[in-house]
Design a protein around this motif. Structure first.
Motif, mmCIF file in Angstrom:
data_model
loop_
_atom_site.group_PDB
_atom_site.id
_atom_site.type_symbol
_atom_site.label_atom_id
_atom_site.label_comp_id
_atom_site.label_asym_id
_atom_site.label_seq_id
_atom_site.Cartn_x
_atom_site.Cartn_y
_atom_site.Cartn_z
ATOM 1 N N GLN A 92 0.883 -1.151 0.000
ATOM 2 C CA GLN A 92 0.000 0.000 0.000
ATOM 3 C C GLN A 92 0.929 1.210 0.000
ATOM 4 O OE1 GLN A 92 -1.848 1.535 3.547
ATOM 5 N NE2 GLN A 92 -3.790 1.864 2.487
ATOM 6 N N LYS A 93 0.877 2.014 -1.054
ATOM 7 C CA LYS A 93 1.863 3.082 -1.238
ATOM 8 C C LYS A 93 1.326 4.415 -0.736
ATOM 9 C CE LYS A 93 4.009 0.585 -5.029
ATOM 10 N NZ LYS A 93 4.398 0.557 -6.448
ATOM 11 N N THR A 94 2.210 5.136 -0.043
ATOM 12 C CA THR A 94 1.821 6.384 0.622
ATOM 13 C C THR A 94 2.494 7.570 -0.044
ATOM 14 O OG1 THR A 94 1.557 5.253 2.745
ATOM 15 C CG2 THR A 94 1.835 7.649 2.803
ATOM 16 N N PHE A 95 1.684 8.563 -0.413
ATOM 17 C CA PHE A 95 2.213 9.822 -0.934
ATOM 18 C C PHE A 95 2.319 10.822 0.204
ATOM 19 C CE2 PHE A 95 1.458 14.091 -2.880
ATOM 20 C CZ PHE A 95 2.691 14.195 -3.518
ATOM 21 N N VAL A 96 3.522 11.359 0.422
ATOM 22 C CA VAL A 96 3.758 12.363 1.461
ATOM 23 C C VAL A 96 3.715 13.730 0.794
ATOM 24 C CG1 VAL A 96 5.289 13.157 3.291
ATOM 25 C CG2 VAL A 96 5.213 10.722 2.681
ATOM 26 N N ALA A 97 2.612 14.443 0.976
ATOM 27 C CA ALA A 97 2.424 15.752 0.361
ATOM 28 C C ALA A 97 2.830 16.844 1.328
ATOM 29 C CB ALA A 97 0.958 15.937 -0.041
ATOM 30 N N ALA A 119 11.922 5.776 0.162
ATOM 31 C CA ALA A 119 11.013 6.717 -0.491
ATOM 32 C C ALA A 119 11.632 7.188 -1.803
ATOM 33 C CB ALA A 119 10.747 7.911 0.426
ATOM 34 N N LYS A 120 10.787 7.762 -2.643
ATOM 35 C CA LYS A 120 11.256 8.291 -3.928
ATOM 36 C C LYS A 120 10.521 9.589 -4.225
ATOM 37 C CE LYS A 120 11.943 6.865 -8.772
ATOM 38 N NZ LYS A 120 11.814 5.741 -9.734
ATOM 39 N N ASP A 121 11.227 10.541 -4.827
ATOM 40 C CA ASP A 121 10.681 11.862 -5.110
ATOM 41 C C ASP A 121 9.802 11.836 -6.359
ATOM 42 O OD1 ASP A 121 10.991 14.911 -4.507
ATOM 43 O OD2 ASP A 121 11.300 14.717 -6.665
ATOM 44 N N GLU A 122 8.804 12.727 -6.386
ATOM 45 C CA GLU A 122 7.895 12.818 -7.534
ATOM 46 C C GLU A 122 8.634 13.086 -8.844
ATOM 47 O OE1 GLU A 122 5.301 16.176 -6.702
ATOM 48 O OE2 GLU A 122 7.004 17.421 -6.104
ATOM 49 N N TRP A 123 9.686 13.941 -8.782
ATOM 50 C CA TRP A 123 10.449 14.245 -9.988
ATOM 51 C C TRP A 123 11.294 13.046 -10.406
ATOM 52 C CZ3 TRP A 123 9.743 18.226 -13.174
ATOM 53 C CH2 TRP A 123 9.046 19.334 -12.692
ATOM 54 N N ASP A 124 11.739 12.241 -9.444
ATOM 55 C CA ASP A 124 12.507 11.047 -9.778
ATOM 56 C C ASP A 124 11.632 10.031 -10.513
ATOM 57 O OD1 ASP A 124 14.716 12.136 -8.623
ATOM 58 O OD2 ASP A 124 14.500 11.079 -6.720
ATOM 59 N N PHE A 125 10.359 9.944 -10.116
ATOM 60 C CA PHE A 125 9.447 9.086 -10.867
ATOM 61 C C PHE A 125 9.316 9.588 -12.305
ATOM 62 C CE2 PHE A 125 7.897 7.360 -6.812
ATOM 63 C CZ PHE A 125 7.634 6.047 -7.175
ATOM 64 N N ALA A 126 9.187 10.916 -12.434
ATOM 65 C CA ALA A 126 8.991 11.489 -13.767
ATOM 66 C C ALA A 126 10.237 11.335 -14.641
ATOM 67 C CB ALA A 126 8.612 12.963 -13.641
ATOM 68 N N TYR A 127 11.417 11.549 -14.057
ATOM 69 C CA TYR A 127 12.660 11.517 -14.822
ATOM 70 C C TYR A 127 13.221 10.110 -14.968
ATOM 71 C CZ TYR A 127 13.621 16.536 -15.187
ATOM 72 O OH TYR A 127 13.582 17.856 -15.521
ATOM 73 N N MET A 128 13.150 9.319 -13.908
ATOM 74 C CA MET A 128 13.858 8.041 -13.878
ATOM 75 C C MET A 128 12.952 6.841 -14.123
ATOM 76 S SD MET A 128 16.277 8.779 -10.583
ATOM 77 C CE MET A 128 17.185 10.317 -10.440
ATOM 78 N N GLY A 129 11.654 7.075 -14.201
ATOM 79 C CA GLY A 129 10.745 5.989 -14.502
ATOM 80 C C GLY A 129 10.065 5.412 -13.275
ATOM 81 N N MET A 130 9.037 4.616 -13.500
ATOM 82 C CA MET A 130 8.240 4.035 -12.429
ATOM 83 C C MET A 130 8.982 2.871 -11.771
ATOM 84 S SD MET A 130 5.641 5.982 -12.499
ATOM 85 C CE MET A 130 4.517 5.139 -11.391
ATOM 86 N N THR A 131 8.890 2.831 -10.452
ATOM 87 C CA THR A 131 9.485 1.750 -9.670
ATOM 88 C C THR A 131 8.487 1.337 -8.592
ATOM 89 O OG1 THR A 131 10.572 3.396 -8.266
ATOM 90 C CG2 THR A 131 11.874 2.464 -10.077
ATOM 91 N N ASN A 132 8.864 0.386 -7.767
ATOM 92 C CA ASN A 132 7.944 -0.154 -6.761
ATOM 93 C C ASN A 132 8.139 0.456 -5.380
ATOM 94 O OD1 ASN A 132 5.800 -1.892 -6.081
ATOM 95 N ND2 ASN A 132 7.207 -3.454 -5.309
ATOM 96 N N HIS A 133 8.680 1.674 -5.295
ATOM 97 C CA HIS A 133 8.896 2.318 -3.997
ATOM 98 C C HIS A 133 7.557 2.519 -3.271
ATOM 99 C CE1 HIS A 133 12.774 3.089 -5.780
ATOM 100 N NE2 HIS A 133 13.218 3.631 -4.643
ATOM 101 N N LYS A 137 7.330 11.151 -2.120
ATOM 102 C CA LYS A 137 7.233 12.501 -1.550
ATOM 103 C C LYS A 137 7.108 13.514 -2.678
ATOM 104 C CE LYS A 137 12.134 13.863 -1.213
ATOM 105 N NZ LYS A 137 12.027 15.177 -1.891
ATOM 106 N N GLY A 138 6.344 14.577 -2.416
ATOM 107 C CA GLY A 138 6.185 15.560 -3.472
ATOM 108 C C GLY A 138 5.569 16.862 -3.012
#
Length: 544
Positions: A92-97, A119-133, A137-138
Motif C-alpha cells: 500500500q503506497k503512501t504519498f507524502v504531500a 522513499a522516492k521523489d515525484e520528480w525522480d518518478f517522472a525523470y527516472m521511470g516508475m518503480t515499486n517504492h 514525496k512531493g
C-alpha cells in the motif's frame, strides 16, 4: 545475456565505480560519511553516517542492507532501508504531500526506518521511470512539484510546515536558483532584453512580492489536499474552472495583479465545483484527502516527537500490505530516538548551518506578518467550522495551525515594540519598502518603468527555469519511448545503478554535505557514461 554483453556491462560498471571511488575518498565526501555525535562523551568521537552505494557500483558488493532491528523491551537498532525494492512485492503506497520545505524528508525517513523500504521523489518518478517504492514525496500541486508517480499511490499523508519557516525556506530556494550569478550569466542579460542589471534593492522587492504570494499558495495548498483536489484560485480561494486552473499553473511566477480572479470570471458567472482529474479519476486509490496530518515541528520536539512517529506508523498500518513490514509497536519510540535524538540515518535540514537561527536571521515586517496571520486565521476558521470539525484530520490541522499563529503573533509584538529591528535585507513587503524609498530621496533611484522592468526580469527567469525542467522531463520520456521501441535498452541493472547514484548526489548536495560544483561534476560524469551506454538519461537538478 550473451558473454559479450556481460563483458561490456562489467566494463561500464567498473568505470562508474572508479569514478565514484575517487570522489568517495575525497575529503568532501569523507566528511559526509562521518558526523559529530551530540551525545558522545568527547567532541573528538564520531559516528559513521550511512550512505547507500548501489551494489553494482560497489566493487566488493558486500554491503548488506536490512531493516531496523527490534531488540525487545523498547530497544532497537536503526538500519538503512533496502534501497533495491523488489518489483514483485505488493505495497500500500503512501504519498507524502507538503508545501516546499524540509518537512517531507523528516517524515519519509521515519517511514524508511519503520518499514525498511525507501522513499522516492515525484520528480525522480517522472525523470527516472516508475518503480515499486512504497513511499513517494512531493510538492504537487505547488509549482515546485509535478504529478510524476502516475497511479502508484494508495493514500496521502499531509505535512503541515510552520508558515514562517516555509517562507524562509522558499526564499532559500529562490536564492539558490542563482539569481546573484544569473544577473551576469543569463542570456536574457546578454541580449539586453531587460536593459541594465537589476540591483539588490530590486531583487529584495521582487523577493518580498513572491513571498507575499507564497503565503497564499501555502493556504491554497492545504485546501487542495484537505478538499480532495478541489480546484480553487490561489489568491481569493474561490472555485475555478479547469481552464482557469491550468492557466494559473502555467503562469505560477506571474505577480498577483496579473492573475486577478476577475480577469477569468465575471460577476455573474457561477462556478461549479471541479476536481483535479488526477483525484477525480482515482489516481490515488483511497482518494486525495489525507488519512493523517503530520507536523515536523512536533516530530523534532523531545516531548511530542514519539507520538508523531506513532502517528506515521499507524498510517502505514492501515493496510497489511505495507503494515506487515512495520517494526513492532514497542520499538516505535526507539525509532524516533534513533533518528531525532541520536541523529542516525541521512542528513536532514536541521543540520544546515544557521538552521536553528531561522527566527533570528531574518525578520518580517508588520505587513508580511499580518499577511501570514490572515491566511492562518482563514484556515483555522474554515477547518474548525461545523462542516469540518467532526473529522480528526481537520481537528489536527487546526491544532497545529493555532500553534503556528501564536508564534507569528509573538513576533508581530516584537516588531511593534521595537524588540526586533528591520533592515533592508529583511522581508519588508511592498508598503514598507515604498515608505523607505521616500525617506531617502537623495539616493539615485531608477524610474518606475525601469523598476517594473527589473521585477519582470526575475519573473521571466523563474518561469523559464521551471519550463526548462519540464522540457527536460518530456525529452526523457521521448527518449525512453524510442529506446523501448528499438528494444536496444542496456541491462536494467546499469540504469538502476546510475539512477541510485544520481539520487545520492542530489541528497548530499541538498543537505549541504556536498557543494554544488562537486555535485554537478559527478552528474556530468554519470551523464557521459549513460550516453555512451545509450541509456535514456537527462541531467536532473541537484536541488531537493
Amino acid at each position: 545475456m550473451s558473454k559479450k554483453k556481460q563483458l561490456t556491462l562489467s566494463v561500464i560498471l567498473l568505470v562508474v565505480f572508479a569514478m565514484f571511488k575517487d570522489e568517495i575518498s575525497s575529503p568532501l565526501l569523507y566528511q559526509t560519511l562521518r558526523g559529530n555525535t551530540n551525545y558522545a562523551p568527547s567532541p573528538k568521537v564520531y559516528i559513521a553516517r550511512n550512505i547507500y552505494i548501489p551494489h553494482s557500483l560497489d566493487a566488493d558488493g558486500q554491503r548488506r542492507l536490512s531493516n531496523s532491528i527490534n531488540l525487545g523491551g523498547g530497544a532497537c537498532q536503526w538500519q538503512p532501508p533496502t534501497y533495491d525494492v523488489p518489483d514483485d512485492l505488493d505495497f500500500q503506497k503512501t504519498f507524502v504531500a507538503g508545501f516546499p520545505s524540509g518537512d517531507k524528508r523528516m517524515a519519509y525517513l521515519q517511514m524508511e526506518a519503520l518499514a525498511g523500504f525507501p522513499a522516492k521523489d515525484e520528480w525522480d518518478f517522472a525523470y527516472m521511470g516508475m518503480t515499486n517504492h512504497p513511499f513517494i514525496k512531493g510538492n504537487y500541486p505547488h509549482h515546485e512539484g509535478i504529478w510524476g508517480w502516475g497511479m502508484a499511490a494508495d493514500q496521502t499523508i499531509l505535512m503541515i510546515p510552520n508558515i514562517r519557516r516555509s517562507m524562509l525556506e522558499y526564499h532559500d530556494i529562490i536564492w539558490d536558483l542563482g539569481y546573484s550569478t544569473t544577473w551576469e550569466e543569463s542570456t536574457l542579460r546578454k541580449s539586453n532584453l531587460f536593459g541594465n542589471q537589476p540591483n539588490f534593492d530590486d531583487y529584495y522587492e521582487w523577493r518580498d512580492a513572491r513571498v507575499m504570494d507564497e503565503v497564499r499558495w501555502y493556504g491554497w495548498y492545504i485546501d487542495y489536499w484537505m478538499e480532495g483536489g478541489l480546484l480553487r484560485d490561489i489568491f481569493t480561494h474561490k472555485l475555478v474552472t479547469k481552464e482557469h486552473w491550468d492557466d494559473l499553473m502555467l503562469k505560477f511566477a506571474y505577480p498577483r495583479d496579473q492573475l486577478g480572479y476577475d480577469m477569468y470570471v465575471s460577476n455573474t458567472t457561477k462556478i461549479s465545483p471541479t476536481y483535479d482529474p488526477h483525484c477525480a479519476q482515482g489516481e490515488i486509490t483511497n482518494g486525495c484527502e489525507p488519512v493523517a496530518i503530520i507536523s515536523a515541528d512536533k516530530l523534532r520536539d523531545y516531548t511530542e516527537g514519539p507520538a508523531e512517529t506513532s502517528a506515521i506508523a499507524e498510517a502505514l498500518m492501515n493496510d497489511v500490505r505495507t503494515g506487515q513490514y512495520v517494526i513492532a509497536q514497542e520499538a516505535w519510540d526507539c525509532i524516533w530516538k534513533e533518528l531525532i535524538q541520536h541523529k542516525k540515518g541521512p542528513i536532514t535540514i536541521d543540520v544546515r548551518p544557521g538552521y536553528g537561527n531561522l527566527y533570528e536571521g531574518y525578520n518580517f515586517s508588520v505587513e508580511m506578518l499580518l499577511e501570514m496571520i490572515d491566511e492562518l486565521n482563514r484556515l483555522i476558521t474554515k477547518y474548525g467550522g461545523a462542516e469540518w470539525n467532526t473529522k480528526q484530520t481537520a481537528n489536527r490541522l487546526v491544532e497545529i495551525l493555532v500553534e503556528h499563529r501564536d508564534l507569528v503573533e509573538t513576533e508581530l509584538e516584537e516588531i511593534n515594540t521595537g524588540a526586533r529591528k528591520l533592515t533592508k535585507r529583511d522581508f519588508l513587503g511592498p508598503r514598507e519598502r515604498a515608505k523607505r524609498r521616500k525617506l531617502k530621496p537623495q539616493e539615485k533611484t531608477v524610474s518606475e518603468s525601469e523598476r517594473k522592468d527589473h521585477l519582470r526580469y526575475f519573473t521571466v527567469i523563474e518561469q523559464k527555469l521551471a519550463e526548462d525542467k519540464r522540457s527536460e522531463m518530456k525529452q526523457l520520456a521521448r527518449m525512453r519511448e524510442e529506446e523501448a521501441k528499438s528494444n536496444n535498452a542496456v541491462n536494467g541493472d546499469l540504469l538502476k545503478a546510475l539512477s541510485s547514484a544520481l539520487a545520492q548526489i542530489r541528497t548530499l548536495q541538498a543537505s549541504g554535505a556536498m557543494d554544488q560544483e562537486t555535485a554537478l561534476r559527478l552528474v556530468k560524469r554519470i551523464r557521459t557514461v549513460a550516453m555512451e551506454a545509450k541509456v535514456g538519461f537527462v541531467e536532473v537538478s541537484t536541488k531537493d
